[in-house]
Design a protein around this motif. Structure first.
Motif, PDB file in Angstrom:
ATOM      1  N   GLU A  57     -86.490  70.154  71.728  1.00 45.44           N
ATOM      2  CA  GLU A  57     -87.612  69.800  70.859  1.00 45.44           C
ATOM      3  C   GLU A  57     -87.336  68.492  70.121  1.00 45.44           C
ATOM      4  O   GLU A  57     -86.229  68.229  69.671  1.00 45.44           O
ATOM      5  CB  GLU A  57     -87.852  70.916  69.843  1.00 45.44           C
ATOM      6  CG  GLU A  57     -89.043  70.648  68.950  1.00 45.44           C
ATOM      7  CD  GLU A  57     -89.362  71.809  68.040  1.00 45.44           C
ATOM      8  OE1 GLU A  57     -90.056  72.732  68.518  1.00 45.44           O
ATOM      9  OE2 GLU A  57     -88.906  71.788  66.886  1.00 45.44           O
ATOM     10  N   SER A  59     -89.037  66.315  66.931  1.00 45.28           N
ATOM     11  CA  SER A  59     -90.045  66.451  65.867  1.00 45.28           C
ATOM     12  C   SER A  59     -89.889  65.351  64.826  1.00 45.28           C
ATOM     13  O   SER A  59     -88.818  64.743  64.685  1.00 45.28           O
ATOM     14  CB  SER A  59     -89.946  67.820  65.195  1.00 45.28           C
ATOM     15  OG  SER A  59     -88.905  67.837  64.255  1.00 45.28           O
ATOM     16  N   ASN A 159     -95.190  68.992  60.559  1.00 46.75           N
ATOM     17  CA  ASN A 159     -94.583  67.926  61.344  1.00 46.75           C
ATOM     18  C   ASN A 159     -95.129  67.959  62.765  1.00 46.75           C
ATOM     19  O   ASN A 159     -95.478  69.012  63.281  1.00 46.75           O
ATOM     20  CB  ASN A 159     -93.063  68.087  61.377  1.00 46.75           C
ATOM     21  CG  ASN A 159     -92.446  67.772  60.045  1.00 46.75           C
ATOM     22  OD1 ASN A 159     -92.546  66.646  59.573  1.00 46.75           O
ATOM     23  ND2 ASN A 159     -91.820  68.754  59.420  1.00 46.75           N
ATOM     24  N   LYS A 161     -94.526  67.556  66.804  1.00 45.35           N
ATOM     25  CA  LYS A 161     -93.380  67.850  67.663  1.00 45.35           C
ATOM     26  C   LYS A 161     -93.766  67.871  69.136  1.00 45.35           C
ATOM     27  O   LYS A 161     -94.908  68.136  69.489  1.00 45.35           O
ATOM     28  CB  LYS A 161     -92.713  69.147  67.265  1.00 45.35           C
ATOM     29  CG  LYS A 161     -93.604  70.365  67.327  1.00 45.35           C
ATOM     30  CD  LYS A 161     -92.880  71.629  66.921  1.00 45.35           C
ATOM     31  CE  LYS A 161     -93.256  72.016  65.524  1.00 45.35           C
ATOM     32  NZ  LYS A 161     -92.656  73.246  65.081  1.00 45.35           N
TER      33      LYS A 161
END
Length: 182
Positions: A57, A59, A159, A161
């Motif tokens: 991930e 972000s 956020n 991502k």
């Protein structure tokens, strides 16, 4: 021991004579076979689609613009029946914009471009990109203001991502000569 007799001795001499003659004559020239041809170089054409998958991930909470992230080729790249880039080959992307979430419910935003496939020591340039926006926190901010007054303005948005496992498609940026099939 078995006796050949006169007829058998004559036949043995006839058979042995040519062999002896060959041994004393000059040896024939060696047959020279051509060297096996080196594997011909293969061309990976521009605009060939490449299916990729994000490995970890990315972000706006943890990463800034310029952060490089890793992907992998999700499906083999096959041209004219030959696999030129196998599934699992590493690829790279880079964040071009990473705007964190902010107060008053402002959501984060990010943009990324896909840069290249790493096939051995060869970097194959690719084109493509993605953008992501975090969820807006404006509804939560409004509820926070109603419940807590001005302190509710400090409620942050989410956020942005790119999730691990997300799939993307890139395209080969230029005709690329591969030294041989992997």
């Amino acid at each position: 021991m078995k006796s050949l007799g006169m007829g058998g001795l004559f036949a043995a001499t006839l058979i042995a004579a040519p062999v002896a003659a060959q041994e004393t004559a000059s040896a024939p020239a060696a047959i020279v076979l051509p060297e096996p041809a080196a594997p011909s170089a293969l061309m990976l054409p521009r605009d060939t689609p490449v299916h990729l998958m994000v490995l970890n991930e990315v972000s706006t909470k943890d990463h800034d613009a310029g952060h490089r992230f890793r992907l992998r080729v999700d499906k083999p790249v096959v041209v004219a029946g030959r696999t030129l880039v196998p599934a699992g080959t590493p690829a790279w992307g880079e964040l071009t914009e990473a705007e964190s979430s902010g107060n008053a419910g402002k959501s984060g935003k990010l943009s990324a471009r896909l840069t290249h496939i790493e096939l051995g020591s060869l970097a194959i340039p690719i084109e493509g990109g993605t953008t992501a926006d975090g969820k807006s926190g404006k509804g939560e901010t409004l509820l926070g203001v109603l419940a807590m007054g001005p302190l509710g303005l400090f409620a942050k948005g989410n956020n942005a991502k790119i999730k691990a496992g997300e799939k993307m498609t890139a395209f080969v940026a230029e005709d690329t000569q591969l030294p041989h099939a992997p």
